[in-house]
Structure formats: structure tokens, C-alpha cells
Design a protein around this motif. Structure first.
Motif, mmCIF file in Angstrom:
data_model
loop_
_atom_site.group_PDB
_atom_site.id
_atom_site.type_symbol
_atom_site.label_atom_id
_atom_site.label_comp_id
_atom_site.label_asym_id
_atom_site.label_seq_id
_atom_site.Cartn_x
_atom_site.Cartn_y
_atom_site.Cartn_z
ATOM 1 N N LEU A 127 0.822 -1.211 0.000
ATOM 2 C CA LEU A 127 0.000 0.000 0.000
ATOM 3 C C LEU A 127 0.855 1.259 0.000
ATOM 4 O O LEU A 127 0.499 2.266 -0.626
ATOM 5 N N GLY A 128 1.986 1.244 0.719
ATOM 6 C CA GLY A 128 2.885 2.394 0.696
ATOM 7 C C GLY A 128 3.441 2.654 -0.686
ATOM 8 O O GLY A 128 3.481 3.809 -1.156
ATOM 9 N N LEU A 129 3.853 1.597 -1.373
ATOM 10 C CA LEU A 129 4.346 1.740 -2.747
ATOM 11 C C LEU A 129 3.242 2.233 -3.672
ATOM 12 O O LEU A 129 3.478 3.070 -4.551
ATOM 13 N N SER A 130 2.024 1.709 -3.492
ATOM 14 C CA SER A 130 0.903 2.127 -4.339
ATOM 15 C C SER A 130 0.621 3.613 -4.178
ATOM 16 O O SER A 130 0.430 4.336 -5.167
ATOM 17 N N GLY A 131 0.585 4.071 -2.930
ATOM 18 C CA GLY A 131 0.314 5.484 -2.699
ATOM 19 C C GLY A 131 1.383 6.384 -3.274
ATOM 20 O O GLY A 131 1.085 7.427 -3.882
ATOM 21 N N ALA A 132 2.658 6.007 -3.097
ATOM 22 C CA ALA A 132 3.752 6.821 -3.635
ATOM 23 C C ALA A 132 3.677 6.902 -5.152
ATOM 24 O O ALA A 132 3.896 7.970 -5.748
ATOM 25 N N SER A 133 3.357 5.785 -5.800
ATOM 26 C CA SER A 133 3.277 5.775 -7.261
ATOM 27 C C SER A 133 2.122 6.640 -7.755
ATOM 28 O O SER A 133 2.284 7.444 -8.689
ATOM 29 N N LEU A 134 0.953 6.505 -7.136
ATOM 30 C CA LEU A 134 -0.208 7.279 -7.585
ATOM 31 C C LEU A 134 -0.041 8.767 -7.319
ATOM 32 O O LEU A 134 -0.444 9.604 -8.130
ATOM 33 N N GLN A 135 0.565 9.115 -6.188
ATOM 34 C CA GLN A 135 0.777 10.532 -5.904
ATOM 35 C C GLN A 135 1.783 11.153 -6.865
ATOM 36 O O GLN A 135 1.657 12.314 -7.247
ATOM 37 N N SER A 136 2.788 10.381 -7.263
ATOM 38 C CA SER A 136 3.748 10.883 -8.252
ATOM 39 C C SER A 136 3.108 10.990 -9.630
ATOM 40 O O SER A 136 3.348 11.948 -10.366
ATOM 41 N N LEU A 137 2.281 10.005 -9.976
ATOM 42 C CA LEU A 137 1.636 10.012 -11.293
ATOM 43 C C LEU A 137 0.672 11.175 -11.426
ATOM 44 O O LEU A 137 0.673 11.892 -12.439
ATOM 45 N N THR A 138 -0.166 11.387 -10.414
ATOM 46 C CA THR A 138 -1.179 12.441 -10.472
ATOM 47 C C THR A 138 -0.654 13.800 -10.023
ATOM 48 O O THR A 138 -1.344 14.805 -10.172
ATOM 49 N N ARG A 139 0.569 13.791 -9.432
ATOM 50 C CA ARG A 139 1.159 15.016 -8.873
ATOM 51 C C ARG A 139 0.222 15.657 -7.856
ATOM 52 O O ARG A 139 0.039 16.865 -7.818
ATOM 53 N N ASN A 140 -0.367 14.793 -7.060
ATOM 54 C CA ASN A 140 -1.335 15.240 -6.058
ATOM 55 C C ASN A 140 -1.132 14.415 -4.795
ATOM 56 O O ASN A 140 -1.168 13.186 -4.832
ATOM 57 N N GLY A 171 1.127 4.057 -17.757
ATOM 58 C CA GLY A 171 0.530 2.723 -17.669
ATOM 59 C C GLY A 171 1.163 1.887 -16.571
ATOM 60 O O GLY A 171 0.466 1.225 -15.792
ATOM 61 N N ILE A 172 2.501 1.936 -16.486
ATOM 62 C CA ILE A 172 3.196 1.177 -15.443
ATOM 63 C C ILE A 172 2.859 1.728 -14.070
ATOM 64 O O ILE A 172 2.578 0.971 -13.123
ATOM 65 N N ARG A 173 2.882 3.068 -13.948
ATOM 66 C CA ARG A 173 2.633 3.704 -12.657
ATOM 67 C C ARG A 173 1.174 3.582 -12.221
ATOM 68 O O ARG A 173 0.861 3.827 -11.058
ATOM 69 N N LEU A 174 0.291 3.205 -13.123
ATOM 70 C CA LEU A 174 -1.103 2.967 -12.754
ATOM 71 C C LEU A 174 -1.368 1.474 -12.560
ATOM 72 O O LEU A 174 -2.110 1.080 -11.647
ATOM 73 N N LEU A 175 -0.751 0.637 -13.388
ATOM 74 C CA LEU A 175 -0.979 -0.811 -13.299
ATOM 75 C C LEU A 175 -0.355 -1.397 -12.037
ATOM 76 O O LEU A 175 -0.977 -2.237 -11.368
ATOM 77 N N ALA A 176 0.861 -0.962 -11.703
ATOM 78 C CA ALA A 176 1.533 -1.516 -10.521
ATOM 79 C C ALA A 176 0.752 -1.257 -9.238
ATOM 80 O O ALA A 176 0.561 -2.177 -8.432
ATOM 81 N N PRO A 177 0.257 -0.033 -8.979
ATOM 82 C CA PRO A 177 -0.569 0.156 -7.780
ATOM 83 C C PRO A 177 -1.851 -0.671 -7.768
ATOM 84 O O PRO A 177 -2.279 -1.140 -6.714
ATOM 85 N N ILE A 178 -2.471 -0.841 -8.949
ATOM 86 C CA ILE A 178 -3.669 -1.672 -9.005
ATOM 87 C C ILE A 178 -3.326 -3.109 -8.633
ATOM 88 O O ILE A 178 -4.030 -3.756 -7.857
ATOM 89 N N LEU A 179 -2.222 -3.625 -9.182
ATOM 90 C CA LEU A 179 -1.791 -4.983 -8.872
ATOM 91 C C LEU A 179 -1.507 -5.136 -7.380
ATOM 92 O O LEU A 179 -1.958 -6.094 -6.736
#
Length: 359
Positions: free
Chosen positions: A102-115, A264-272
Motif C-alpha cells: 500500500l505504501g508503494l501504491s500510494g507513492a506511485s499514484l501521488q507521483s503520477l497524479t502530482r497530487n 501505464g506502469i505507474r497505474l498498473l503496478a498500484p492496481i496490482l
């Protein structure tokens, strides 16, 4: 011999703004000493918390007894070996793996969305995975354990796709707000599915959805660790491109970064990662939101230290919540998800307050 020469002979270049370059033959890597030390301290803190959790519980076990039960089970009481090896250790490892995911997922999504408000639970991914797994458990309960994360990934991808289609972009605040709407809609469907089920199935599902790690086993731990490794590899391999993307789309494209593949990678990895976590431990909220902020406050730096620190902070948060839940009111046990909600809701409100002028 000068200090610079000695450093070169040792394979390290002289420090420059806190960095040293480690050289091993033709390979070299820049290391930031302060961030490396802080990451090491986080690893030590995680290990210390795991040792404490190994001995804490309704039946306290001294550290020496716990280690002896693991290393030499024949010389110990069988009940003690079962408590340590079959109950507590898998639960601790599962909490660490789920928190890291979950920590990795949050970091990836926050970097992707810049939010900084991006989180799998606020984008509908967690609820989509929960709904898909719940339908699978109700309709095809005899399927193997590996089918759960597969169904969860399908549900998470579908929820994320709906959010993206409705919003049209992943880099705006509207994406977060749309995801919250999709999340609440899917939560309502989950509630209706629960109400339509019989009492026994509903009770089991509600305990699972609360984020309960009590059903941990070595098979579940192995499944969680496999998905953690797969998702972490995707994120760390794309970390350099992620650093370039933070400079802006135009500059990143000029540096040769394929922004569509990166997104795609930064969205798929958090979903996985999120779907795997939901499939083995239920809904553990707010970890993906809080852990990256703790990582930025404590470590800072680019994508690699941010991802590493977010994973460690997520592991610490989930393990601490699970340990508190099973020891604070022992023998009554609170699901880790409830403890995390008690921590995460104030944190979310604080973040919203700090960003009130941007909403």
C-alpha cells in the motif's frame, strides 16, 4: 595519500552535496549518505517492531523464548511453537507485506497524479477490487487462493478505467474527486451485496472487509510476497523515468521518456499491489495516503528513496495498527483496518485543510 585518492581506491568518489559514487568495475551508482542512513534506521525500526510484535499478545512471550521456538522447536513447548511460528510470525510478515504494497501504491499514484491526496482507496481501486473478490467468494467459493488477486486486479482495473474515462486525465484534482465518487458508488454496491447474502456469509465478508489479518497463513504470506516483489520491480525499474516526469511532460519527452508507457506502469503496478493486498487482508485504508507523506518528511529525494521509504513506512503503519488491535483490548481483537481508520481520518482532514485553497 590524499583523502580523494583514498576514496577512489575504496571505490567511492569524494562527496558532492551529500552524494558519493560507488563504483564496482564498469558499474557506478550515486548514493546519498544521509538518505541511506535514514533508510537504514527505518529498516531497523521495522525489524524492532516485528520483534516486539512477535512477543506481544494475549499470551506474552519473551524474545528469547520466541527465537528459541523458531530455531529449535523440538526443545520447546509445542503450544509455544504454534503460537510463534504458526500464528504470530505469518501475521507479522503479512502485515509488513501488505503495508509495503500500500505504501508503494500510494507513492506511485501521488507521483503520477502530482497530487498528495491520491490513494488507491480514494480512486475506487480498493473498492473495485473488494467488490470483484466478494462476488468471486460468493459465487465460486471453491476456486484456489490465487484466483482472488486475479479477480481483484480485474475489479481494480475496471474501477480505474471508469475514473479515467469520466475524468479524461490523471494529472488534475478532478481525477481525485471523480475517484472518490466512484469509490463511494462501489461501496454502496458492496453494501447491497452484503445485505443480499445470508447471515453467515455476510459476517465472514464483513470481518474480511474490515481489514483483518487474523486469517494469515504461510500460503497467504507467500502469495502476498510474490505480488509485492512483482509490483516493486515495476516501480523501481521505472523510477528514473518517474524522476524525469516530475520535471514536466515536455522536458521528460525530450529526455526520451515515453509518458504513456510510464503512466501505464505507474497505474498498473498500484492496481496490482492494491488488489493483492485486498485479496489477502481485506480493506486497509489510508496507508497509501499517509506513508508517502511520512516518507517525504523523513527522507525526501527522488523516486527511489521515496518508494523505499514509503514501503517501509507502510509496513510500519500496518504492523503497528495490527499489533495495537490485537493487544490493546486482549483477548478482544480489533481489525487493523479499524485502527488505521482511526489514524487515517484525522490525517486526511489535516491534508484537506492544508490544501483548502487549492480545492
Amino acid at each position: 595519500m590524499s583523502d580523494l585518492a583514498e576514496a577512489r581506491n575504496a571505490g567511492l568518489s569524494a562527496p558532492r552535496h551529500g552524494y558519493r559514487t560507488l563504483r564496482l568495475g564498469p558499474f557506478s551508482r550515486r548514493l546519498h549518505l544521509r538518505r541511506g542512513l535514514l533508510l537504514l534506521l527505518l529498516v531497523i525500526a521495522t525489524f524492532a517492531l516485528a520483534l516486539y510484535a512477535l512477543g506481544a499478545g494475549s499470551q506474552d512471550v519473551r524474545l528469547g523464548q520466541a527465537l528459541a521456538a523458531l530455531t529449535n522447536p523440538e526443545a520447546n513447548v509445542p503450544a509455544l511453537h504454534r503460537i510463534v511460528s504458526d500464528l504470530r510470525l505469518p501475521r507479522i510478515l503479512l502485515a509488513l507485506a501488505c503495508g509495503a504494497m500500500l505504501g508503494l501504491s500510494g507513492a506511485s499514484l501521488q507521483s503520477l497524479t502530482r497530487n498528495g491526496l491520491a490513494d488507491p482507496g480514494l480512486l475506487g481501486v480498493r473498492e473495485g477490487a473488494s467488490l470483484a473478490i466478494l462476488l468471486l467468494l460468493y459465487n465460486l467459493p471453491g476456486l484456489p487462493l490465487f484466483a482472488r488477486p486475479v479477480a481483484g486486479i480485474a475489479g481494480g482495473v475496471a474501477a480505474a478505467a471508469v475514473t479515467i474515462v469520466l475524468c479524461g486525465s490523471v494529472s488534475r484534482l478532478r481525477f481525485i474527486l471523480t475517484g472518490i465518487g466512484v469509490s463511494w458508488f462501489l461501496s454502496a454496491i458492496v453494501a447491497m451485496v452484503l445485505l443480499a447474502a445470508d447471515a453467515d456469509k455476510m459476517q465472514t465478508a464483513m470481518v474480511w472487509l474490515a481489514g483483518n489479518l487474523a486469517a494469515s497463513s504461510w500460503d497467504i504470506v507467500a502469495l502476498a510476497c510474490a505480488f509485492l516483489v512483482a509490483g516493486a520491480i515495476l516501480l523501481f525499474l521505472s523510477a528514473a523515468a518517474g524522476d524525469a516526469a516530475q520535471l514536466g511532460d515536455g522536458l521528460a519527452s525530450g529526455l526520451g521518456v515515453n509518458l504513456k508507457i510510464l503512466a501505464g506502469i505507474r497505474l498498473l503496478a498500484p492496481i496490482l499491489l492494491t488488489a493483492a493486498c485486498v485479496s489477502v487482508a481485506g480493506s486497509l485504508g489510508f496507508v497509501g495516503l499517509i506513508a508517502p507523506h511520512l516518507a517525504r518528511l523523513s527522507i525526501g529525494g527522488g523516486q527511489i528513496p521515496l518508494l523505499a521509504a514509503s514501503g517501509l513506512w507502510g509496513a510500519i503503519l500496518v504492523l503497528a495498527a495490527d499489533t495495537l488491535g490485537r493487544t490493546l483490548f486482549a483477548p478482544l481483537q480489533l481489525p487493523a483496518g479499524i485502527v488505521l481508520a482511526a489514524i487515517g481520518v484525522p490525517a486526511l482532514l489535516l491534508l484537506l485543510w492544508r490544501r483548502r485553497h487549492q480545492l
